[in-house]
Write a protein that holds these residues in place. Structure first.
Motif, short mmCIF file in Angstrom:
data_model
loop_
_atom_site.label_atom_id
_atom_site.label_comp_id
_atom_site.label_asym_id
_atom_site.label_seq_id
_atom_site.Cartn_x
_atom_site.Cartn_y
_atom_site.Cartn_z
N PHE A 189 4.43 -5.54 -16.71
CA PHE A 189 4.46 -3.83 -16.18
C PHE A 189 5.70 -3.46 -16.63
CE2 PHE A 189 6.34 -6.85 -13.48
CZ PHE A 189 7.83 -6.12 -13.82
N GLY A 190 5.26 -1.96 -16.76
CA GLY A 190 6.28 -1.01 -17.17
C GLY A 190 6.17 0.11 -17.21
N SER A 191 5.95 0.99 -17.77
CA SER A 191 6.78 2.19 -17.96
C SER A 191 4.90 2.87 -18.19
CB SER A 191 6.83 3.04 -19.43
OG SER A 191 6.01 2.47 -20.12
N GLY A 192 4.41 4.01 -17.79
CA GLY A 192 2.68 4.50 -17.61
C GLY A 192 2.13 3.98 -16.87
N GLY A 193 2.49 2.84 -15.30
CA GLY A 193 1.79 2.97 -14.91
C GLY A 193 0.98 1.66 -15.09
N HIS A 194 1.54 0.85 -16.33
CA HIS A 194 0.42 -0.25 -16.62
C HIS A 194 1.24 -1.62 -16.72
CE1 HIS A 194 0.51 2.78 -20.35
NE2 HIS A 194 -1.18 2.05 -20.55
N LEU A 195 0.37 -2.03 -15.78
CA LEU A 195 0.32 -3.45 -15.11
C LEU A 195 -1.43 -4.72 -15.74
CD1 LEU A 195 1.05 -4.77 -13.18
CD2 LEU A 195 -1.04 -4.39 -11.40
N LYS A 196 -0.45 -5.49 -16.80
CA LYS A 196 -1.59 -6.32 -17.17
C LYS A 196 -1.59 -8.32 -16.10
CE LYS A 196 -4.24 -7.56 -21.87
NZ LYS A 196 -4.36 -7.57 -22.75
N PHE A 211 -7.07 -5.27 -14.60
CA PHE A 211 -6.66 -4.13 -13.27
C PHE A 211 -6.75 -3.11 -13.66
CE2 PHE A 211 -2.77 -7.20 -12.95
CZ PHE A 211 -3.40 -8.06 -11.50
N ASN A 212 -6.95 -1.99 -12.66
CA ASN A 212 -7.51 -0.93 -12.75
C ASN A 212 -7.59 0.17 -12.29
OD1 ASN A 212 -9.28 1.88 -13.31
ND2 ASN A 212 -10.38 1.06 -13.03
N LEU A 213 -5.75 0.51 -12.73
CA LEU A 213 -4.74 1.49 -12.05
C LEU A 213 -4.51 2.88 -13.41
CD1 LEU A 213 -2.03 -1.33 -11.03
CD2 LEU A 213 -4.07 -0.19 -9.64
N LYS A 214 -6.09 3.11 -13.59
CA LYS A 214 -5.01 4.36 -14.14
C LYS A 214 -4.64 5.69 -13.30
CE LYS A 214 -9.28 3.25 -17.03
NZ LYS A 214 -10.33 3.74 -17.72
N SER A 215 -4.65 6.21 -12.32
CA SER A 215 -4.02 6.88 -11.16
C SER A 215 -3.02 7.33 -11.43
CB SER A 215 -5.06 7.20 -9.92
OG SER A 215 -4.83 6.03 -9.86
N LEU A 216 -1.93 6.01 -11.86
CA LEU A 216 -0.57 5.77 -11.24
C LEU A 216 -0.50 6.15 -13.17
CD1 LEU A 216 -0.68 2.77 -9.03
CD2 LEU A 216 -0.18 5.49 -8.76
N ASP A 217 -0.19 6.44 -14.37
CA ASP A 217 -0.64 6.11 -15.37
C ASP A 217 0.67 7.97 -15.97
OD1 ASP A 217 -1.63 8.60 -14.68
OD2 ASP A 217 -3.56 9.15 -17.23
N THR A 218 1.44 7.94 -14.07
CA THR A 218 2.57 8.98 -14.66
C THR A 218 3.52 7.82 -14.02
OG1 THR A 218 1.64 10.03 -12.63
CG2 THR A 218 1.19 11.17 -14.40
N CYS A 219 3.27 6.95 -13.55
CA CYS A 219 4.43 6.09 -12.55
C CYS A 219 4.52 4.93 -13.64
CB CYS A 219 4.00 5.53 -11.79
SG CYS A 219 2.91 6.64 -10.19
N ASN A 220 6.43 4.72 -13.11
CA ASN A 220 7.12 3.85 -14.20
C ASN A 220 6.93 2.48 -13.10
OD1 ASN A 220 6.96 4.63 -16.32
ND2 ASN A 220 8.84 5.98 -15.68
N PHE A 221 6.33 1.50 -13.44
CA PHE A 221 6.59 0.14 -11.94
C PHE A 221 7.61 -0.81 -12.07
CE2 PHE A 221 1.76 0.30 -12.35
CZ PHE A 221 1.59 0.75 -12.01
N ILE A 222 8.74 -0.58 -11.25
CA ILE A 222 9.97 -1.47 -11.44
C ILE A 222 10.16 -2.55 -10.32
CG2 ILE A 222 10.99 0.83 -10.98
CD1 ILE A 222 11.12 0.09 -8.30
#
Length: 652
Positions: A189-196, A211-222
């Motif tokens: 996981f990381g920037s742009g809401g990417h998770l795999k 995963f389908n999290l396109k609505s969170l593409d402005t977030c960074n997952f911590i």
């Protein structure tokens, strides 16, 4: 007469005792067991702020070029592993409490798996071409996942040969962190809401969610983690999302209130367990939610001064929190709705937000003790020391963010402290707690200020009890000033000495009872030790005595009886000079204390003249037997060089 008694009466180390016997000729039996450092490295979590937990509940964290395993319940270190370079990230085996893995970035780019019970490395990985950024074991402990540069991921059967990884992945650069998922794979996981999800074995690829999290593409997952059939991800902009096994968000909640989000706060750290999700914010506060319902459970306040949450970890219903100022606390979490219970607060808690340059102990009238400290953060702190080593009843003086403090001296009997800063300013502070007329408590107060030096004031000291109105300062400008402290707190310059040609490292005022005078000893990076003979009124009585050392002198301390001056510098030597008649005689004894060729920059004799603490330029602290020169305890070298140290007597 034993050696301690000989020294208390003013004899040198190893001086002949009555009857011709040598007091220092024999070594102490079993020196290694005489003194042990209960806290080897301190609680300075460095690198990426990563903290892990062993299967038996101890904490694992990087501290410079070491990996520390800390038993937080007893506040003692359970193990130390030395590394060759500064450690950036660590992980602990989920079922084997003695096994840890650490990543060393830089020129080595290696991962080392070690046994903390012996400190011995078991296996080493040197296959990464990019700096190590993350290491983690799989949930069953069979596979070690290593990440280099945020996109170079390798999977290893760590019990077997490390000749080649069992699987390699090249991730897009947006994936910067990894987390174990379950026995089938791991998460990136990381920037742009990417998770795999990535499989340990390619044959299991279809069993993992997409995963389908396109609505969170402005977030960074911590943070991300897998509990049962659900995956939980936390974004810095506050959402906590529960994702089902098909990869679709099933529920979510904001980790910060609407007011906090409006104020511009973001999440900086998070941790996930089977029962709780805890998120820490940029203001240092922590919110705790139920993992099953995502309902809000607890709110935990941060430190007294805002400090972002650097790292968190939940293990066995205990929440461990590390703030960016390195203050660390532990809470026990309970589900009865009455809030968390603080179960421990580490003794090395941080009272400052930057480097601490001054620290001095002060005895109180009731037989207790206070510590006074100053820091580059512009604060002076006065805090008590309890039997467990913790601090309480802290009083703070904020001199100002534009006044980075550099040195400190306390005159306890007069109730004054002297502060020198990096801009050459000298301040006198009143430490009196009770107003004599009203009995009301009084804040710390600056009662006088003056420009003392051009550049940093590097050292300051008050005179002895019979000349306690004297004050000496040394600066980066190679000048030494002698001051008189007036009854109203004002300062008057008595003398200026310019015998040195480089920065002053220590100034010491010592009373000579027999000669009814005061001696001013100064050391400098120019390699000179200079002694001035003064009257108790501060008058310069005779020409200064100068002794040349073989290397720059960085620190000195005086024997509690005033009979010896101990110096250290850019060499390995701990030198003892006998003080008689106002002169500093040539070195009478030297101990060679290894420093990796970097020298030593701090020295302190304990009040009983039994031990000498030596701070080395490589970050190590060594406790040396005053009588024999034997190193009885030491910390390993670290990336964080100590700036100040003092001896403190703490009740059992």
């Amino acid at each position: 007469m034993d050696r301690r008694e000989a020294v208390r009466r003013g004899g040198p180390p190893g001086a002949p005792a009555p009857g011709g016997k040598t007091g220092g000729g024999k070594k102490r039996p079993n020196d290694a067991s005489v003194l042990q450092l209960g806290k080897i490295v301190g609680h300075w979590i460095c690198g990426q702020g990563t903290v892990a937990a062993t299967s038996d509940g101890n904490l694992v964290y990087p501290a410079g070029a070491t990996v520390v395993v800390h038993d937080w319940r007893k506040d003692v270190h359970a193990g130390i592993v030395k590394a060759r370079k500064v450690v950036n990230c660590v992980t602990a085996h989920p079922t084997m409490p003695n096994i840890v893995a650490a990543g060393e970035p830089g020129t080595l780019n290696r991962v080392v798996v070690s046994d903390v019970s012996t400190g011995a490395p078991l296996l080493t990985i040197r296959k990464h071409k990019k700096p190590i950024s993350s290491v983690v074991f799989s949930t069953d402990g069979a596979i070690l996942i290593t990440c280099g540069g945020g996109d170079e991921v390798m999977l290893w059967n760590w019990r077997m040969s490390f000749s080649s990884p069992v699987q390699e992945y090249t991730l897009p650069s947006v994936f910067c962190s990894i987390s174990p998922m379950h026995t089938l794979g791991f998460l990136s996981f990381g920037s742009g809401g990417h998770l795999k999800a990535w499989p340990y074995s390619l044959k299991d690829r279809e069993k993992l969610p997409r995963f389908n999290l396109k609505s969170l593409d402005t977030c960074n997952f911590i943070a991300a983690g897998c509990i049962s059939n659900y995956t939980y991800v936390i974004a810095d902009t506050s959402p906590i999302i529960e994702v089902d096994k098909k990869g679709t968000p099933s529920k979510w909640v904001y980790g910060l209130s609407g007011v906090d989000r409006t104020a511009g706060l973001v999440l900086t750290s998070a941790t996930i367990s089977a029962d709780y999700v805890a998120v820490g914010a940029s203001d240092g506060k922590i919110n705790v939610f139920s993992t099953t319902t995502l309902a809000f459970v607890h709110k935990i306040p941060g430190p007294s001064h805002p400090s972002p949450v650097l790292a968190m970890l939940i293990e066995h219903q205990n929440l461990h929190i590390v703030h960016s100022d390195k203050s660390t606390s532990h809470y026990g979490l309970r589900a009865d709705g009455k809030g968390p219970v603080r179960v421990s607060f580490l003794t090395s808690r941080s009272l400052h937000g930057s480097a601490v340059w001054g620290l001095q102990r002060v005895a109180t009238a009731d037989g207790g003790m206070k510590l006074v400290s100053c820091s580059e953060d512009g604060k002076m702190q006065v805090w008590t020391v309890s039997g467990d080593g913790g601090g309480s009843k802290v009083r703070t003086l904020l001199v100002g963010d534009d006044a980075p403090l550099r040195c400190l001296s306390v005159n306890a009997s007069a109730g004054h402290a002297a502060l020198g800063d990096k801009k050459g300013v000298l301040r006198i502070v009143s430490l009196k707690e009770v107003h004599e007329a009203t009995g009301a408590k009084q804040d710390l107060e600056v009662i006088s200020t003056c420009a003392a030096h051009e550049g940093d004031v590097l050292c300051v000291t008050f005179g002895p009890e019979k000349a306690k109105d004297l004050l000496a300062t040394g600066g980066r400008d190679a000048m030494v000033h002698l001051w008189r402290l007036r009854s109203d707190g004002g300062l008057q310059v008595l003398s200026t000495f310019s015998k040195h040609t480089d920065a002053i490292t220590t100034v010491l005022l010592r009373d000579d009872e027999a000669a009814q005078r005061v001696h001013l000893h100064t050391t400098s990076t120019d390699g000179q030790l200079v002694t001035h003979a003064l009257s108790r009124l501060g008058e310069d009585l005779e020409a200064a005595q100068a002794m040349n050392a073989v290397s720059p002198l960085l620190a000195s301390d005086v024997h509690p009886r005033g009979t010896f001056l101990v110096t250290v510098g850019r060499s390995d030597y701990l030198s003892f000079r006998q003080l008689t008649g106002g002169e500093s005689l040539p070195v009478r004894r030297q101990y060679s204390i290894p420093s990796d060729g970097q020298g030593h920059h701090m020295v302190r004799i304990d009040p009983t003249a039994t031990w000498v603490a030596v701070g080395s330029c490589n970050g190590s602290i060594k406790i040396v037997d005053y009588f024999t020169g034997t190193i009885v305890a030491q910390t390993p070298p670290s990336g964080a060089q100590p700036t100040i140290m003092t001896w403190v007597a703490v009740g059992a």
